[in-house]
Design a protein around this motif. Structure first.
Motif, PDB file in Angstrom:
ATOM      1  N   SER A   1     -24.445 -47.370 -54.003  1.00 58.82           N
ATOM      2  CA  SER A   1     -24.203 -47.619 -55.319  1.00 58.82           C
ATOM      3  C   SER A   1     -22.813 -47.760 -55.659  1.00 58.82           C
ATOM      4  O   SER A   1     -22.115 -46.928 -56.158  1.00 58.82           O
ATOM      5  CB  SER A   1     -24.815 -46.876 -56.361  1.00 58.82           C
ATOM      6  OG  SER A   1     -24.544 -45.426 -56.263  1.00 58.82           O
TER       7      SER A   1
ATOM      8  N   GLY B   1     -25.094 -51.672 -69.215  1.00 59.37           N
ATOM      9  CA  GLY B   1     -25.919 -52.113 -68.260  1.00 59.37           C
ATOM     10  C   GLY B   1     -25.621 -51.628 -66.794  1.00 59.37           C
ATOM     11  O   GLY B   1     -26.734 -51.557 -66.184  1.00 59.37           O
ATOM     12  N   VAL B   2     -24.419 -51.348 -66.358  1.00 55.75           N
ATOM     13  CA  VAL B   2     -24.259 -50.818 -65.115  1.00 55.75           C
ATOM     14  C   VAL B   2     -24.966 -49.373 -65.049  1.00 55.75           C
ATOM     15  O   VAL B   2     -25.696 -49.042 -64.123  1.00 55.75           O
ATOM     16  CB  VAL B   2     -22.722 -50.750 -64.800  1.00 55.75           C
ATOM     17  CG1 VAL B   2     -22.527 -49.816 -63.542  1.00 55.75           C
ATOM     18  CG2 VAL B   2     -22.166 -51.996 -64.463  1.00 55.75           C
TER      19      VAL B   2
ATOM     20  N   LEU C   1     -27.344 -48.152 -66.968  1.00 52.00           N
ATOM     21  CA  LEU C   1     -28.547 -48.168 -67.081  1.00 52.00           C
ATOM     22  C   LEU C   1     -29.588 -48.882 -65.780  1.00 52.00           C
ATOM     23  O   LEU C   1     -30.475 -48.216 -65.545  1.00 52.00           O
ATOM     24  CB  LEU C   1     -29.271 -48.732 -68.336  1.00 52.00           C
ATOM     25  CG  LEU C   1     -28.888 -48.234 -69.567  1.00 52.00           C
ATOM     26  CD1 LEU C   1     -29.302 -48.798 -70.857  1.00 52.00           C
ATOM     27  CD2 LEU C   1     -29.525 -46.821 -69.652  1.00 52.00           C
ATOM     28  N   PHE C   2     -28.898 -49.959 -65.492  1.00 55.08           N
ATOM     29  CA  PHE C   2     -29.730 -50.485 -64.371  1.00 55.08           C
ATOM     30  C   PHE C   2     -29.000 -50.583 -62.864  1.00 55.08           C
ATOM     31  O   PHE C   2     -29.716 -50.830 -62.114  1.00 55.08           O
ATOM     32  CB  PHE C   2     -29.717 -52.193 -64.743  1.00 55.08           C
ATOM     33  CG  PHE C   2     -30.384 -52.238 -66.083  1.00 55.08           C
ATOM     34  CD1 PHE C   2     -31.950 -51.984 -66.371  1.00 55.08           C
ATOM     35  CD2 PHE C   2     -29.643 -52.645 -67.308  1.00 55.08           C
ATOM     36  CE1 PHE C   2     -32.378 -52.084 -67.542  1.00 55.08           C
ATOM     37  CE2 PHE C   2     -30.258 -52.781 -68.334  1.00 55.08           C
ATOM     38  CZ  PHE C   2     -31.607 -52.377 -68.609  1.00 55.08           C
ATOM     39  N   GLY C   3     -27.798 -50.038 -62.869  1.00 53.66           N
ATOM     40  CA  GLY C   3     -27.194 -49.873 -61.620  1.00 53.66           C
ATOM     41  C   GLY C   3     -27.240 -48.799 -60.852  1.00 53.66           C
ATOM     42  O   GLY C   3     -26.311 -48.778 -59.771  1.00 53.66           O
ATOM     43  N   GLU C   4     -28.088 -47.929 -61.292  1.00 52.79           N
ATOM     44  CA  GLU C   4     -28.019 -46.461 -60.488  1.00 52.79           C
ATOM     45  C   GLU C   4     -26.446 -46.183 -60.329  1.00 52.79           C
ATOM     46  O   GLU C   4     -26.060 -45.760 -59.025  1.00 52.79           O
ATOM     47  CB  GLU C   4     -28.432 -46.573 -59.159  1.00 52.79           C
ATOM     48  CG  GLU C   4     -30.233 -46.909 -59.187  1.00 52.79           C
ATOM     49  CD  GLU C   4     -30.739 -47.094 -57.688  1.00 52.79           C
ATOM     50  OE1 GLU C   4     -30.194 -46.503 -56.640  1.00 52.79           O
ATOM     51  OE2 GLU C   4     -31.741 -47.821 -57.699  1.00 52.79           O
TER      52      GLU C   4
END
Lengths: 486, 627, 178, 508, 100
Positions: free
Chosen positions: A213, C112-113, C115-118
């Protein structure tokens, strides 16, 4: 118990020379209050020593590179390198400094007592940028950047008799510091993401691990690019440039613009192409986007300017876009060649601006160039060649430079970028031509020819470089091709 | 053997070149004599070269000079055969006489030598045309005679009407050339060469009838231009603006017959296209009667002759369209004699009347200039077709051939007959108006007989007009035998062979001529009030004729004016506003974009900050989103 | 109360104080209040440094920033005039709108990052924290500072020279007659 | 030798530059004298040229090896006439510029540099080198128009510069693409025409590159609808500028189409025949129609150029022997005739200081010699047989017809229109009575002016009557171009003489 | 043990507040303070990240950033004072003569 660090004098020799030189200038000034002429020779000597030392470094670096020993190119525990890339850029910086100071010398002289400080600041700024282009460590790079930038903020405000100069200084300062903060935040995030400040270390890390990530790294890259994009005045981070170019002392603008652009692009190229080459697929489109925006916005806005300095500033934005295509192309030699050529031309062009505006650096509206072809044919001729060189007309080095970066970008698969770039360069012609039109084709009252001082040497060199490297580019191209980053 | 025929062209050309560069150093009559000598020499050479054909033993020869455009089979080469020889003899012979005449006629003109330069150049061009060995070279001559025509019509360039007429002549001819050139393209496409030899040999193998029709019709277009046929005849009446010897030489005897010559020359192609041939004949017939009717009502003496020429050229087309090539060429020859005679006579009159051309202001000139009147009378009768003068034989042969062809050609024959009647009438009218009755000329006119140098050519031409017809009478078909080698393998329409038909036809033809001449004489020998009333009784037809059916006006309104409007629209709307506007629009657009983007640079630091941060945000979002 | 709990409490308090200070900097109409807000943030952040064992840095922060820098700021504020309050009205058209949009965009993006981006801040490889490794005592920081980073350290000398020379040049201002 | 040919004018320019600016009276004569040297050399080249030997006197010196660029020059039958034409017209153009009194020195220098650029562009066999010359010559021309032009000169100069630069920019992109394709296929970089011509390109790429080149050249030619810079440039340029612009610069477009488009992109060229033919024909008709009503004599001649150059493009893309030969020879012809026409218009302008047709009338009375030359050139331009224009046009028309029948028929209309606009103009300017007082006191041509026109007139007649002189040199090269196309594509050249093929090619 | 993410998030928030303040305030001094705020956020990030990775270099870097900040302050305040002396204002909005 602290073991004394290993000091590699070779790696920092030119920087040391410049820094010591700056101190020397200040000391000599305080002690003897020398005539400007003496000061001039002193600075010249310092720069000559610095340039000579870079050539010395080049020999060393070439040896090391030939033996495949990249380790020895890194000094000070990885803070700094003496690879060809660094040395080439450094030489360009020093050359631009020499030319820039010569072009602005009459301004420096007109400062009187403050002239020595101004000279010292110029030398210090060059030292900073010189460290920046050699830095292998992002914090070191930041330090170099700040040394250079802060000196430039001061220089921008030096023409204190003019209100615009103050405005330029505060704008440059506030926005520059803001951009620096953004940049260093990016560095911090990259550090968080990869655990290293070192460019080689980051590359190593990205090589060794698959990062699941990597958002934090991308944010870091984005902020770093934005911060450096500011320094090189790439759109949309360019807004300061026209105002500062217009407000800052005419004699020194060429220097300021050239060194900032050289150092900034050297840093961008090194960071993106060395540290993050593994992530190229991601950042290439973004850089291409910045490139397009810069070319288009710069060219289009330059077209409607009524002030030569602003025009050159916007053309600088466009040039930032063109150089970005070289970064997209992924080959440092194209970028370096372009930077070298552009730096010389930029300093030369501003030398003309300085002459026309006069030593107090008053206005530079297009009107003042009316009939220059008649008033001072040589000056106008030099300016014409430089402008055409910047426009990239064949048989000037500007064309070779553009050709190089375009070829690289095309080879990377960015054909559309090249097409946009060639069209933008036509628009660029349009505004350079405007200046030429005013100089040659508009009728003028017969005014006295302008007095040209040391600028004539700058112009001779710049014009010579523009034409000679346009016809015989191989010498410089070979050097640039050898000047690889580690 | 006939290798020296190139000299036939070279001689007048040399005369032209010499006079062009050195003419101004040569005194007035001398330059005219030099030009006459040049063309006279050419006549002698042509005659020598033609001896074998006259003896009946000659073979056509092709003489190659040098390469020109080998890629399209077009080189400088000459074809020397009876047809070419005949044409060359006509051109040089009549030409010489006209040259001599012009020495007197152009006396005192400040550009005297220039006139003869152009005349000689014309002769050279015309000879190139008739001696050409391929279509390209023929076209070379074809265009060069057009050039000379242009130069000579516009000789008195300070007259705006003259220059306009010259331009009109050239442009209308160009329109015809357009068709001719396309015809040449087709010929090249079919045969791969433009050389006569190559084409005529293989015509049978390569040509389809459709292709032959196409080529034939396109050549006809070219011929209608040069030979002033419907619909392109309009330039010829205007061309009378030129000096009268020019009218005689170019616009009566030689150049205008080029169309007839081309079609006759291309007979092997027309061989395969009855359609095109019929069209040729129909155009000819229509033109003949059309122009003759206009000639009836003209007041200008040269205009009458001009329309008469158009009409007679129609006759020639009528002949060659009916494949009576020999008859056509025969008429071409006789017409050259008597029409040149008529023009020169008219010139003599005009000269005498101090450039007066209106017949209403003449009359009774017979007493003042008897020689001119007599020779012109001979010419007029020859034109009218009174036997045994030259015109009778050729015209009769044409009508007979058409009659013999039958079918649609009966109609054409009738038209021809009516035209013959009209011809006889208008030429009688002309002669009577000019030479008979009471003098009607202006006070300051002092008519007098022309000098010897002018009358001698008249006499010579009159002689030819009398005897010229004898070369080809039904009793002795001399010309037909002479021309045989040129029309080898081509089917030629003969006149009827039975003497009864021939006799009836001849009688009809003579009747038409006699009636016409008689009516003309009767109508116009009366005092002016009477014949004016006579003319008025034909209104409105007479007025229409006098205005030449208003064709010029019609062309002006339907073609020239709209064309000009179109050009203006293209130039000032489409080009200046549309195309160039688009180009400049792009430039303005870019500048506009600059002006539009300029306010982005507000000068406020904080605005810059917003832009900077927004840019950084976009970069970051883009990276993260694509990473 | 375990060590962890203590750290959490200190973090929450210091973080709130830092944020409050920061907000004050931005919102206070009077520059003096802004300066005070900044001071608060500086101290709070220094506390967080200490929590993370960055002792030397914390000390420098207090001495250099709170001591020197803030004093300078206050001097200048005094020089310019304490009473110069900013008006609430935004003179630039649409500036606030754009800033608002920008802030919203950043926050949305961050959310957004996250919450959804691990989203992770540091590589997962470094989970076990070794207290000793980052114990920023003077000695511990000094060693790299004067060995590995010696060049950077020297470079700071340039910065300070520029600061001095620059200030001198800018301050030496004589208004020309006229 | 070819290098010398390029460097001679440069050297001449330098020599002129070294003469001090105040010695005004010797700049122009010196320039003329010096510009005869390249002419002599070009004449020698013409003399020793071997038609059958392909590219000759090839110079191939690496310029920057890693990029594969080289100083690669060579001459063949297509470029040879253009070089000779260039070297011939430069002295004439210079000698026609005696009315230029301000900044004569610069004027002479720019003209000589322009000559170097033009020669270089015609001789270059390396695409990079070609582009360098192609673009570099814009500058001298730009100055010539911009400094010594008439009222709207700046507008015209800028438009000329930007417009043509735009076209060549796209070409630059295509050149880069070509070279990189070569590099990726062969492993080493090269910009040599001979190397790049053999490239294996995908259909789409080839068409794209073709388009880029074609647009660049179409602007230069100029083809409709890229022509609008031309009238402006011509009208505003000084006489020498107009002459060189019309006679040589425009030819770079047609030359480029022939040399580069046909060689580099044979497949795309064959595919593009209809498009190019349409543009050519539209140009022919449109240029002529627009020329008819132009109120300005120079503009009229300029539009006639648009029309005439359409023939060259048509002949080029007919891809037949006759068409190509006609195109090449018409390049020369148009250079001579239109160059001469511009000279004459310039001479009229020098006398009357106007170019408006309406301001004239009856000039033949006062200046008969000038009128005579004008009429001569007019007829050469109209395409009168026996003069050069006919040879070119006729070859093009007759040669193109088998390949492109319907286009050629329409194109032939241009011949009619040419007569209309030129003769009408002649009528209005020269015939009639000189009713305006200014017109009745003009002086006729001076000896110098006659000396300028006579060589052109002689060449016009010589080419008109004996084109073999040129065709012999041209033909092997054009045939080579055709052979390559036939070899590399599935194009079959129409063979006249076989009726079955007539309506096959290209008429859909 | 507070997760490193908290520290980093706090730093990010501080950075953002600083950046926004830069855009909202027109007093040059306050804008400058906002930049200091941003630099502090950077420092916090560095220290937290370094701690999480057991790396002392983060702290060393902070040291340099502090010095940079100090140097900036000197020059920046000098510029502000210089402007104030001529124009008697510290509002950057009034410095907008250069534009376009």
């Amino acid at each position: 118990m602290i073991t004394p660090p290993e000091i590699s004098w070779v790696a920092i020799a030119p920087d040391l020379a410049l820094a010591i030189g700056a101190a020397l200038v200040l000391l000599v000034d305080v002690q003897w209050k020398p005539a400007p002429r003496v000061l001039g020779w002193l600075v010249g000597a310092i720069l000559a020593v610095g340039a000579g030392l870079t050539i010395l470094q080049w020999e060393q670096g070439a040896d090391a590179l030939a033996s495949g020993d990249t380790e020895s190119l890194v000094a000070f525990s990885g803070l700094i390198t003496m690879d060809g890339f660094a040395i080439f850029s450094r030489f360009v910086l020093i050359a631009a400094t020499g030319l820039g100071l010569a072009a602005g010398w009459r301004f420096v002289v007109s400062l009187g007592r403050r002239g020595a400080e101004a000279t010292a600041l110029v030398l210090l700024a060059t030292t900073g940028f010189s460290l920046m282009v050699a830095a292998n460590n992002l914090v070191m790079l930041f330090l170099g950047l700040e040394v250079g930038s802060i000196a430039l903020y001061v220089l921008a405000g030096l023409a204190r008799e003019r209100r615009e100069s103050e405005e330029a200084a505060i704008k440059y300062f506030l926005l520059g510091s803001f951009a620096s903060a953004v940049f260093i935040y990016g560095v911090a995030l990259i550090y968080a993401g990869t655990g290293s400040f070192e460019i080689l270390g980051i590359r190593q890390h990205l090589n060794d691990f698959v990062i699941s990530s990597p958002a934090v790294i991308y944010i870091g890259i984005g902020l770093v690019v934005a911060g450096l994009g500011f320094k090189v005045s790439a759109a949309p981070f360019h807004t300061w440039a026209p105002d500062v170019y217009q407000g800052a002392p005419a004699g020194l603008v060429g220097y300021m613009a050239a060194v900032a652009k050289v150092a900034g692009f050297a840093a961008i190229a090194r960071i993106l192409l060395t540290a993050f080459s593994d992530l190229a697929d991601t950042w290439l489109p973004v850089v291409a986007g910045i490139s397009v925006l810069s070319m288009v916005l710069g060219s289009v806005l330059a077209l409607v300017q009524g002030d030569v300095r602003r025009l050159l500033a916007y053309s600088g934005v466009a040039h930032a876009g063109f150089i970005m295509t070289g970064v997209v192309g992924g080959a440092t030699d194209g970028v370096l060649f372009y930077l070298a050529i552009y730096a010389i031309q930029l300093v030369g062009a501003f030398a003309v601006v300085a002459v026309v505006s006069g030593p107090d650096g008053a206005g530079s509206s297009l009107e003042e160039y009316r009939g220059l072809g008649r008033r001072s044919p040589l000056l106008a001729g030099a300016f014409t060649i430089l402008l055409l060189g910047m426009g990239g007309l064949p048989i000037t080095s500007g064309f070779v430079a553009k050709f190089g970066v375009f070829t690289d970008a095309w080879a990377q698969g960015y054909q559309w970028l090249v097409i946009v770039a060639v069209i933008a360069s036509v628009v660029a012609f349009a505004f350079y031509i405007r200046v030429i039109v005013v100089m040659y084709m508009d009728d003028a009252g017969d005014e006295q020819p302008l007095r040209v001082g040391p600028e004539r040497w700058v112009l001779a060199l710049a014009v010579g470089a523009t034409i000679l490297w346009g016809i015989f580019p191989s010498s410089l191209l070979d050097l640039a091709a050898d000047a690889l980053p580690i | 053997m006939a290798d020296f025929v190139w000299l036939v062209i070279a001689l007048p050309l040399a005369g032209a070149v010499f006079l062009h560069f050195f003419g101004k150093y040569v005194k007035e009559p001398l330059s005219g004599w030099m030009a006459s000598a040049a063309i006279g020499g050419a006549f002698v050479l042509a005659a020598i070269a033609a001896v074998p054909f006259i003896q009946g033993g000659g073979e056509p020869v092709t003489i190659s000079l040098w390469e020109w455009m080998p890629a399209i089979g077009a080189n400088f080469e000459l074809l020397w055969d009876p047809l070419a020889a005949l044409m060359a003899l006509i051109v040089t012979g009549v030409g010489t006489l006209i040259h001599v005449f012009a020495i007197g006629y152009m006396h005192g003109d400040e550009r005297f030598h220039r006139f003869f330069t152009n005349l000689n150049l014309f002769a050279a061009s015309m000879l190139t045309l008739v001696l050409a060995g391929n279509y390209a070279m023929l076209f070379l001559g074809w265009e060069l005679v057009g050039l000379c025509s242009y130069l000579l019509i516009g000789f008195w360039y300070t007259r705006t009407t003259a220059s306009a007429a010259a331009k009109k002549a050239f442009i209308v001819n160009r329109i015809g050339d357009f068709g001719f050139m396309i015809g040449l393209m087709l010929v090249f496409t079919v045969f791969g060469t433009l050389s006569f030899a190559g084409i005529f040999e293989r015509a049978g193998q390569e040509l389809t009838s459709g292709m032959a029709t196409a080529i034939g019709l396109l050549f006809l277009v070219g011929a209608t231009g040069k030979s002033a046929q419907i619909p392109l005849y309009v330039w010829l009446p205007d061309a009378m603006e030129g000096p009268t010897p020019v009218s005689a030489l170019i616009h009566a005897a030689t150049m205008v017959t080029a169309g007839v010559y081309v079609i006759a020359r291309s007979a092997p192609i027309y061989e395969f296209t009855p359609v095109a041939s019929t069209v040729v004949a129909s155009v000819g017939a229509l033109t003949a009667i059309w122009a003759a009717s206009i000639a009836l009502a003209q007041r200008d003496i040269k205009k009458v002759l001009a329309y008469s020429t158009i009409s007679q050229l129609g006759f020639m087309f009528l002949a060659i369209g009916a494949r009576a090539y020999v008859a056509g060429v025969f008429h071409l020859m006789t017409h050259a004699f008597f029409k040149a005679l008529l023009f020169l006579g008219a010139g003599s009159v005009i000269h005498a009347m101090s450039d007066e051309q209106d017949m209403h202001r003449m009359g009774g000139l017979m007493r003042k200039m008897p020689l001119t009147a007599t020779t012109m009378a001979i010419g007029a009768l020859a034109l009218a077709g009174i036997p045994p003068l030259a015109g009778f034989w050729s015209k009769d042969e044409i009508l007979a051939a058409d009659f013999a062809r039958g079918g649609w050609f009966y109609v054409l024959w009738i038209i021809g007959l009516v035209t013959a009647l009209l011809t006889a009438f208008y030429i009688a009218r002309l002669w009577v108006l000019v030479f008979y009755g009471e003098p009607r000329w202006q006070e300051d006119a002092h008519p007098h007989e022309s000098p010897r140098v002018m009358t001698l050519p008249l006499i010579a031409l009159a002689f030819l007009s009398v005897v010229g017809g004898l070369v080809n009478t039904p009793f002795r078909l001399g010309l037909e035998h002479f021309l045989e080698p040129s029309f080898e393998g081509v089917h030629i329409q003969e006149a009827p062979t039975d003497w009864l038909t021939l006799g009836i036809l001849a009688a009809l033809s003579i009747l038409a001529a006699v009636v016409g001449v008689g009516a003309g004489v009767l109508a116009y020998r009366r005092p002016p009030e009477r014949w004016r009333r006579f003319e008025e009784s034909f209104e409105p037809l007479w007025g229409t004729w006098e205005l030449a059916y208003g064709v010029d006006d019609l062309y002006g309104r339907t073609l020239v004016l709209p064309g000009r409007r179109l050009a203006e629209a293209a130039a000032f709307s489409v080009d200046a506003k549309g195309v160039d506007g688009a180009v400049n629009g792009v430039g303005r657009l870019v500048r506009g974009a600059g002006d539009w983007a300029r306010p982005l640079q507000t000068g406020f630091v904080r605005n810059y900050g917003v832009l900077f941060l927004a840019g950084a945000l976009v970069v970051v979002v883009w990276l993260v989103a694509s990473g | 109360m375990g060590k962890r709990m203590v750290e959490t409490v200190i973090f929450v308090i210091a973080a709130l104080a830092a944020l409050a200070g920061a907000v004050t900097v931005v919102l206070a109409r009077n520059p003096i209040y802004s300066a005070v807000g900044l001071l608060g943030t500086l101290f709070s952040v220094a506390i967080l440094y200490v929590v993370q064992l960055a002792h030397l840095v914390a000390a420098v922060q207090v001495i250099v920033y709170a001591g020197a820098v803030m004093t300078l700021f206050l001097f200048v504020i005094m020089l310019i005039g304490v009473d110069k309050e900013e008006k609430r009205v935004e003179p630039l058209p649409r500036q606030r709108l754009w800033v608002g949009i920008l802030a919203g965009a950043v926050i949305l993006f961050a959310a957004g990052v996250a919450l959804f981006g691990e989203f992770v801040w540091v590589p997962a490889a470094a989970t076990a924290i070794d207290q000793e490794a980052t114990n920023g005592t003077i000695q511990a920081v000094a060693e790299p500072l004067f060995t590995d980073w010696v060049l950077a350290f020297e470079a700071t000398a340039l910065l300070l020279t520029i600061g001095a020379a620059g200030a001198v040049v800018l301050a030496q201002f004589k208004r020309k007659r006229a | 030798m070819l290098t010398a040919l390029i460097l001679l004018p440069v050297a001449a320019a330098i020599v002129v530059a070294l003469i001090p600016g105040r010695r005004r009276e010797i700049h122009l004569p010196l320039g003329i004298a010096l510009s005869v040297m390249p002419l002599a050399l070009a004449g020698y080249l013409f003399w020793v040229f071997e038609p059958a030997a392909g590219f000759q006197y090839v110079v191939d010196v690496p310029w920057y090896e890693p990029w594969g660029i080289a100083w690669n020059l060579g001459v063949d039958g297509i470029s040879l006439p253009m070089v000779v034409l260039t070297t011939l017209l430069v002295p004439i153009a210079l000698a026609a510029s005696t009315t230029i009194t301000n900044r004569t020195k610069e004027f002479v220098m720019y003209t000589l540099l322009l000559e170097a650029g033009m020669i270089g562009a015609f001789l270059a066999l390396d695409l990079f080198l070609f582009f360098v010359f192609f673009e570099a010559m814009l500058i001298p021309m730009y100055f010539i128009i911009g400094i010594w032009g008439t009222e709207r000169r700046i507008y015209a100069a800028v438009k000329f510069f930007i417009y043509t630069a735009f076209g060549s920019a796209l070409m630059l992109a295509a050149i880069i693409g070509l070279a990189l394709t070569y590099a990726s296929q062969e492993g080493s970089a090269s910009f040599a025409l001979s190397d790049l011509a053999g490239l294996d390109l995908s259909v789409g790429t080839e068409r794209m590159f073709f388009a880029a080149f074609a647009i660049a050249f179409a602007i230069k030619v100029p083809l409709f609808p890229f022509h609008t810079w031309l009238p402006d440039a011509h009208v505003e340029a000084p006489t020498a500028g107009s002459v060189l612009l019309a006679a040589v610069l425009l030819k770079l477009g047609t030359y480029g189409l022939l040399r580069f488009n046909l060689s580099l992109f044979p497949d795309a060229s064959v595919d593009a025949i209809p498009i190019m033919a349409i543009l050519a024909v539209v140009g022919i008709i449109y240029g002529a129609v627009v020329a008819i009503v132009q109120p300005d004599l120079k503009k009229l001649v300029a539009y006639s150029s648009v029309s005439h150059l359409g023939f060259i493009v048509l002949g080029t893309f007919a891809l037949t022997s006759g068409g190509l030969q006609g195109a090449v020879i018409q390049n020369v012809n148009h250079g001579l005739t239109t160059g001469a026409l511009f000279l004459l218009v310039g001479m009229i302008y020098d006398r009357r200081h106007t170019k408006k047709i309406a301001d004239f009338g009856g000039l033949q009375k006062t200046v008969p010699l000038l009128a005579g030359f004008f009429l001569f050139m007019t007829f050469a331009s109209i395409g009168l047989p026996g003069l050069n224009g006919f040879v070119g046009e006729f070859l093009v028309l007759i040669g193109s017809y088998p390949a492109l029948p319907s286009f050629t028929v329409i194109a032939a209309l241009g011949v009619v229109l040419a007569a209309i606009y030129l003769l009408w103009a002649y009528e209005r300017v020269f015939t009639g009575v000189p009713d305006k007082e200014e017109n009745s006191v003009l002086s006729d041509l001076s000896g110098r002016e006659i000396a300028l026109l006579v060589p052109i007139a002689v060449l016009i007649v010589v080419i008109g009557l004996y084109p073999k002189l040129l065709l012999d040199k041209i033909t092997p090269s054009t045939e080579a171009v055709l052979d390559r196309i036939v070899e590399q594509t599935d194009y079959t050249m129409p063979e006249p003489g076989r009726i079955g093929d007539v309506f096959v090619a290209g008429d859909e | 043990m507070v997760p490193v993410g908290w520290y980093m998030a706090l730093a990010a928030a501080l950075f953002l507040i600083g950046a926004l303040g830069m855009l909202l305030r027109r007093n040059a001094l306050v804008m400058f303070m906002c930049i200091e705020l941003m630099l502090n956020a950077v420092n916090l990030t560095l220290i937290s990240a370094g701690r999480a990775m057991n790396d002392l270099n983060g702290q060393v870097a902070v040291f340099f950033i502090l010095v940079v900040a100090a140097a900036e302050v000197v020059v920046g305040l000098a510029i502000i004072v210089a402007i104030f002396r001529r124009r008697a204002t510290a509002s950057v909005d009034e410095l907008s003569e250069l534009r376009g």
